[in-house]
Scaffold this motif. Structure first.
Motif, PDB file in Angstrom:
ATOM      1  N   ALA A  32       0.826  -1.170  -0.035  1.00 35.35           N
ATOM      2  CA  ALA A  32       0.020   0.000   0.050  1.00 35.35           C
ATOM      3  C   ALA A  32       0.952   1.260   0.111  1.00 35.35           C
ATOM      4  O   ALA A  32       0.570   2.133  -0.638  1.00 35.35           O
ATOM      5  N   ARG A  33       1.838   1.288   0.706  1.00 33.06           N
ATOM      6  CA  ARG A  33       2.817   2.426   0.691  1.00 33.06           C
ATOM      7  C   ARG A  33       3.699   2.762  -0.345  1.00 33.06           C
ATOM      8  O   ARG A  33       3.639   3.645  -1.041  1.00 33.06           O
ATOM      9  N   VAL A  34       3.816   1.720  -1.413  1.00 37.22           N
ATOM     10  CA  VAL A  34       4.347   1.845  -2.644  1.00 37.22           C
ATOM     11  C   VAL A  34       3.404   2.489  -3.716  1.00 37.22           C
ATOM     12  O   VAL A  34       3.603   3.385  -4.326  1.00 37.22           O
ATOM     13  N   ALA A  35       1.992   2.043  -3.264  1.00 40.80           N
ATOM     14  CA  ALA A  35       0.939   2.757  -4.302  1.00 40.80           C
ATOM     15  C   ALA A  35       0.779   4.327  -3.885  1.00 40.80           C
ATOM     16  O   ALA A  35       0.418   5.009  -4.777  1.00 40.80           O
ATOM     17  N   VAL A  36       0.966   4.627  -2.602  1.00 36.67           N
ATOM     18  CA  VAL A  36       0.820   5.753  -1.973  1.00 36.67           C
ATOM     19  C   VAL A  36       2.078   6.858  -2.839  1.00 36.67           C
ATOM     20  O   VAL A  36       1.940   7.888  -3.237  1.00 36.67           O
ATOM     21  N   VAL A  37       3.251   6.161  -2.891  1.00 38.97           N
ATOM     22  CA  VAL A  37       4.470   6.737  -3.516  1.00 38.97           C
ATOM     23  C   VAL A  37       3.975   7.050  -5.041  1.00 38.97           C
ATOM     24  O   VAL A  37       4.461   8.075  -5.683  1.00 38.97           O
ATOM     25  N   VAL A  38       3.426   6.009  -5.550  1.00 43.43           N
ATOM     26  CA  VAL A  38       3.012   6.119  -7.051  1.00 43.43           C
ATOM     27  C   VAL A  38       2.157   7.295  -7.198  1.00 43.43           C
ATOM     28  O   VAL A  38       2.227   8.106  -8.031  1.00 43.43           O
ATOM     29  N   ALA A  39       0.930   7.375  -6.437  1.00 40.84           N
ATOM     30  CA  ALA A  39      -0.012   8.547  -6.391  1.00 40.84           C
ATOM     31  C   ALA A  39       0.638   9.755  -6.251  1.00 40.84           C
ATOM     32  O   ALA A  39       0.098  10.808  -6.882  1.00 40.84           O
ATOM     33  N   LEU A  40       1.597   9.709  -5.344  1.00 33.88           N
ATOM     34  CA  LEU A  40       2.251  11.082  -5.096  1.00 33.88           C
ATOM     35  C   LEU A  40       2.979  11.576  -6.249  1.00 33.88           C
ATOM     36  O   LEU A  40       2.973  12.789  -6.553  1.00 33.88           O
ATOM     37  N   ALA A  41       3.577  10.644  -6.839  1.00 30.95           N
ATOM     38  CA  ALA A  41       4.417  11.254  -8.120  1.00 30.95           C
ATOM     39  C   ALA A  41       3.599  11.553  -9.249  1.00 30.95           C
ATOM     40  O   ALA A  41       3.775  12.358  -9.725  1.00 30.95           O
ATOM     41  N   CYS A  42       2.623  10.707  -9.479  1.00 30.16           N
ATOM     42  CA  CYS A  42       1.725  11.338 -10.541  1.00 30.16           C
ATOM     43  C   CYS A  42       0.909  12.597 -10.244  1.00 30.16           C
ATOM     44  O   CYS A  42       0.670  13.428 -11.035  1.00 30.16           O
ATOM     45  N   ALA A  43       0.436  12.766  -8.876  1.00 27.30           N
ATOM     46  CA  ALA A  43      -0.079  14.029  -8.559  1.00 27.30           C
ATOM     47  C   ALA A  43       0.857  15.054  -8.616  1.00 27.30           C
ATOM     48  O   ALA A  43       0.506  16.006  -9.176  1.00 27.30           O
ATOM     49  N   LEU A  44       2.195  14.998  -8.399  1.00 23.19           N
ATOM     50  CA  LEU A  44       3.323  15.983  -8.383  1.00 23.19           C
ATOM     51  C   LEU A  44       3.397  16.369 -10.007  1.00 23.19           C
ATOM     52  O   LEU A  44       3.389  17.588 -10.266  1.00 23.19           O
ATOM     53  N   VAL A  45       3.611  15.187 -10.755  1.00 22.97           N
ATOM     54  CA  VAL A  45       3.633  15.596 -12.287  1.00 22.97           C
ATOM     55  C   VAL A  45       2.490  16.230 -12.733  1.00 22.97           C
ATOM     56  O   VAL A  45       2.538  16.982 -13.601  1.00 22.97           O
ATOM     57  N   ALA A  46       1.169  15.827 -12.309  1.00 20.80           N
ATOM     58  CA  ALA A  46       0.021  16.578 -12.802  1.00 20.80           C
ATOM     59  C   ALA A  46       0.028  18.043 -12.436  1.00 20.80           C
ATOM     60  O   ALA A  46      -0.459  18.700 -13.471  1.00 20.80           O
ATOM     61  N   VAL A  47       0.346  18.356 -11.294  1.00 21.18           N
ATOM     62  CA  VAL A  47       0.214  19.717 -11.060  1.00 21.18           C
ATOM     63  C   VAL A  47       1.348  20.524 -11.653  1.00 21.18           C
ATOM     64  O   VAL A  47       1.128  21.834 -12.158  1.00 21.18           O
ATOM     65  N   ARG A  48       2.544  19.868 -11.624  1.00 19.40           N
ATOM     66  CA  ARG A  48       3.436  20.813 -12.489  1.00 19.40           C
ATOM     67  C   ARG A  48       3.429  20.845 -13.971  1.00 19.40           C
ATOM     68  O   ARG A  48       3.572  21.864 -14.610  1.00 19.40           O
ATOM     69  N   THR A  49       2.580  19.847 -14.738  1.00 16.53           N
ATOM     70  CA  THR A  49       2.489  19.859 -16.053  1.00 16.53           C
ATOM     71  C   THR A  49       1.227  20.178 -16.586  1.00 16.53           C
ATOM     72  O   THR A  49       0.844  20.839 -17.664  1.00 16.53           O
ATOM     73  N   GLY A  50       0.220  20.201 -15.707  1.00 21.18           N
ATOM     74  CA  GLY A  50      -1.209  20.399 -15.964  1.00 21.18           C
ATOM     75  C   GLY A  50      -1.993  19.443 -16.613  1.00 21.18           C
ATOM     76  O   GLY A  50      -2.945  19.700 -17.219  1.00 21.18           O
ATOM     77  N   ARG A  51      -1.411  18.098 -16.690  1.00 22.62           N
ATOM     78  CA  ARG A  51      -2.074  17.030 -17.409  1.00 22.62           C
ATOM     79  C   ARG A  51      -3.159  16.576 -16.370  1.00 22.62           C
ATOM     80  O   ARG A  51      -2.800  15.653 -15.528  1.00 22.62           O
ATOM     81  N   ASP A  52      -4.273  16.801 -16.424  1.00 26.55           N
ATOM     82  CA  ASP A  52      -5.378  16.272 -15.755  1.00 26.55           C
ATOM     83  C   ASP A  52      -5.763  14.685 -15.789  1.00 26.55           C
ATOM     84  O   ASP A  52      -6.145  14.011 -14.800  1.00 26.55           O
TER      85      ASP A  52
END
Length: 100
Positions: A32-52
């Motif tokens: 579950a913690r690995v999934a949290v890290v993946v979710a955080l990485a996706c959210a960070l890239v989404a905020v930085r690039t604007g890709r919803d």
């Protein structure tokens, strides 16, 4: 709330989920913690690039983390569930917002 602030809230709750107790024994919440890290990485890239689309991927990864961690009401799981909800709300807000 703006989509960006909702995504940031999801990220903060995800980080909080990593530090909180998940119950059971040590190592129980490892997948579950690995999934949290993946979710955080996706959210960070989404905020930085604007890709919803990446916000939806982040919400899905957080949802997978909730399921993998178990459906008990421990603090870590509840924080991750809140993160998934905030990320999904951010994705929905970007889909309904008028293009600028």
């Amino acid at each position: 709330m703006t989509p960006r602030s909702l995504a940031a809230l999801g990220g903060v709750l995800g980080l909080l989920a990593l530090g909180l107790s998940w119950g059971a024994g040590p190592g129980w919440a490892q997948p579950a913690r690995v999934a949290v890290v993946v979710a955080l990485a996706c959210a960070l890239v989404a905020v930085r690039t604007g890709r919803d689309g990446l916000l939806l991927a982040a919400a899905a990864a957080a949802g997978v983390g909730v399921v993998l961690g178990g459906l008990d009401a421990s603090p870590g799981r509840l924080a991750l569930l809140g993160a998934a909800a905030a990320l999904l709300a951010a994705h929905r807000a970007t889909r309904t917002a008028a293009p600028a």
